[in-house]
Design an enzyme around this catalytic site. Structure first.
Site, short mmCIF file in Angstrom:
data_model
loop_
_atom_site.label_atom_id
_atom_site.label_comp_id
_atom_site.label_asym_id
_atom_site.label_seq_id
_atom_site.Cartn_x
_atom_site.Cartn_y
_atom_site.Cartn_z
N LEU A 1 10.92 -20.55 -4.38
CA LEU A 1 9.85 -19.71 -3.82
C LEU A 1 8.53 -19.87 -4.60
O LEU A 1 8.53 -19.92 -5.83
CB LEU A 1 10.30 -18.24 -3.90
CG LEU A 1 9.27 -17.18 -3.50
CD1 LEU A 1 9.09 -17.15 -1.98
CD2 LEU A 1 9.69 -15.79 -3.99
N ASP B 1 0.83 -1.22 0.00
CA ASP B 1 0.00 0.00 0.00
C ASP B 1 0.86 1.26 0.00
O ASP B 1 1.99 1.26 0.50
CB ASP B 1 -0.92 -0.02 1.24
CG ASP B 1 -2.08 0.97 1.10
OD1 ASP B 1 -2.41 1.36 -0.04
OD2 ASP B 1 -2.65 1.35 2.13
N HIS C 1 2.28 3.25 -8.96
CA HIS C 1 2.06 1.82 -9.23
C HIS C 1 3.25 1.26 -10.02
O HIS C 1 3.71 0.16 -9.76
CB HIS C 1 0.76 1.61 -10.00
CG HIS C 1 -0.46 2.02 -9.22
ND1 HIS C 1 -0.65 1.69 -7.90
CD2 HIS C 1 -1.57 2.73 -9.58
CE1 HIS C 1 -1.81 2.18 -7.48
NE2 HIS C 1 -2.38 2.82 -8.48
C1 IPE Z 1 -5.47 -2.84 -0.13
O1 IPE Z 1 -5.12 -1.51 -0.32
C2 IPE Z 1 -5.44 -3.60 -1.39
C3 IPE Z 1 -4.15 -3.70 -2.07
C4 IPE Z 1 -2.98 -3.27 -1.66
C5 IPE Z 1 -4.19 -4.39 -3.31
P1 IPE Z 1 -6.22 -0.36 -0.44
O2 IPE Z 1 -5.47 0.92 -0.55
O3 IPE Z 1 -7.17 -0.67 -1.52
O4 IPE Z 1 -6.96 -0.47 0.97
P2 IPE Z 1 -7.95 0.54 1.69
O5 IPE Z 1 -9.02 0.86 0.72
O6 IPE Z 1 -7.14 1.77 2.03
O7 IPE Z 1 -8.41 -0.18 2.92
C1 IPE Z 2 -1.73 0.13 -3.34
O1 IPE Z 2 -1.46 1.48 -3.37
C2 IPE Z 2 -1.90 -0.45 -4.72
C3 IPE Z 2 -3.28 -0.91 -5.03
C4 IPE Z 2 -4.30 -0.92 -4.23
C5 IPE Z 2 -3.48 -1.41 -6.36
P1 IPE Z 2 -2.64 2.53 -3.35
O2 IPE Z 2 -3.02 2.82 -4.77
O3 IPE Z 2 -3.74 2.11 -2.49
O4 IPE Z 2 -1.90 3.80 -2.75
P2 IPE Z 2 -2.51 4.86 -1.72
O5 IPE Z 2 -3.01 4.09 -0.54
O6 IPE Z 2 -3.62 5.55 -2.45
O7 IPE Z 2 -1.37 5.75 -1.39
MG MG Z 3 -4.16 2.40 -0.51
#
Ligand code: IPE
Ligand code: IPE
Ligand code: MG
Length: 247
Positions: free
Chosen positions: A129, A18, A35
């Site tokens: 792995l 995240d 990303h």
């Molecule tokens: C969780 O992250 C899902 C992934 C990393 C794929 P999100 O950014 O979507 O989670 P929330 O919405 O903040 O809980």
């Molecule tokens: C996690 O990073 C990746 C996915 C959920 C695909 P985020 O896109 O949720 O990044 P933040 O949380 O908005 O910074």
């Molecule tokens: Mg996020």
């Protein structure tokens, strides 16, 4: 970094990757750049896992709730997934990694589903792995599909309701052949599970870090492993009981 004299390594590490969007926004970039930068961290996490001899690494790449994001971001994520699958296979094979995708892949385009199947087939011989990518995965989805499968077996007379126990439910979940995660890592500062592996993480050690995923480098990965090595896993027992078992 030395992993701090760690003797006990996790067999299975599960990571919520995240913070990509915030990493990019902090630099005045579009979320998508975050990303893209995150793919490099995927590579380094795989390398660290291989280096430490970890058995399973599960990475949460796209949740069953992430479809709610702006359509443009969803489609860029799908494109990135497609490209990464294509590009990384060679490196995975070189590292003896077996790739597996968990989640409801039926929602993906035909082309992406084919690419996933090809990447799995190409790496099927990997004996090191196991890299699991959770894509369109949700812990509630996983439990729901397990329950549906058991209900079908009851309906067709293959199973008595009384025979349903915890191990039978486990056996219907997405990765019934692998150990439950020992260590859960979430980057990006949030301290929540976000519908990741709900059943399988009943006794997983939780590790949260403020680092955004693109900044989660090899040293940060090793720090998480060092954290794990200092935990005493009691599984309901007392510290004394576990201590005598450990000796
Ligand atoms: C969780 O992250 C899902 C992934 C990393 C794929 P999100 O950014 O979507 O989670 P929330 O919405 O903040 O809980
Ligand atoms: C996690 O990073 C990746 C996915 C959920 C695909 P985020 O896109 O949720 O990044 P933040 O949380 O908005 O910074
Ligand atoms: Mg996020």
């Amino acid at each position: 970094m030395d992993v701090d004299g760690a003797t006990r390594l996790p067999r299975h590490i599960a990571i919520i990757m995240d913070g990509n969007g915030r990493w990019a926004q902090q630099r005045g970039l579009l979320r998508h750049s975050g990303h893209k930068a995150g793919v490099k961290t995927v590579r380094s996490s795989v390398e660290q896992s291989v280096k430490h001899g970890i058995a399973v690494l599960t990475l949460f790449a796209f949740s069953s709730e992430n479809w709610k994001r702006p359509q443009k971001e969803v489609s860029l994520l799908m494109d990135l997934f497609m490209v990464a699958l294509q590009r990384e296979v060679k490196r995975l094979k070189k590292n003896n990694v077996r790739l597996r995708v968990i989640g409801d892949r039926s929602a993906f385009s035909e082309k992406l589903q084919q690419r996933i199947a090809a990447a799995e087939a190409d790496t099927a011989e990997g004996s090191g792995l196991v890299l699991q990518i959770a894509a369109n995965y949700g812990g509630r989805w996983d439990i729901t599909q397990a329950v549906r499968s058991l209900a079908t077996k009851v309906k067709t007379g293959q199973l008595e309701p009384e025979a349903i126990d915890e191990s039978l439910i486990s056996s219907e979940l997405s990765f019934n052949d692998l150990p439950d995660p020992d260590l859960f890592i979430r980057t990006g500062g949030e301290q929540r599970i976000s519908n990741f592996m709900l059943w399988q993480s009943a006794y997983t050690e939780l590790y949260f870090t403020d680092a955004y995923w693109p900044d989660f480098d090899a040293d940060a990965f090793d720090r998480a492993i060092a954290f794990y090595s200092h935990r005493q896993r009691r599984f309901g027992m007392t510290a004394e009981q576990v201590g005598s078992v450990e000796k």
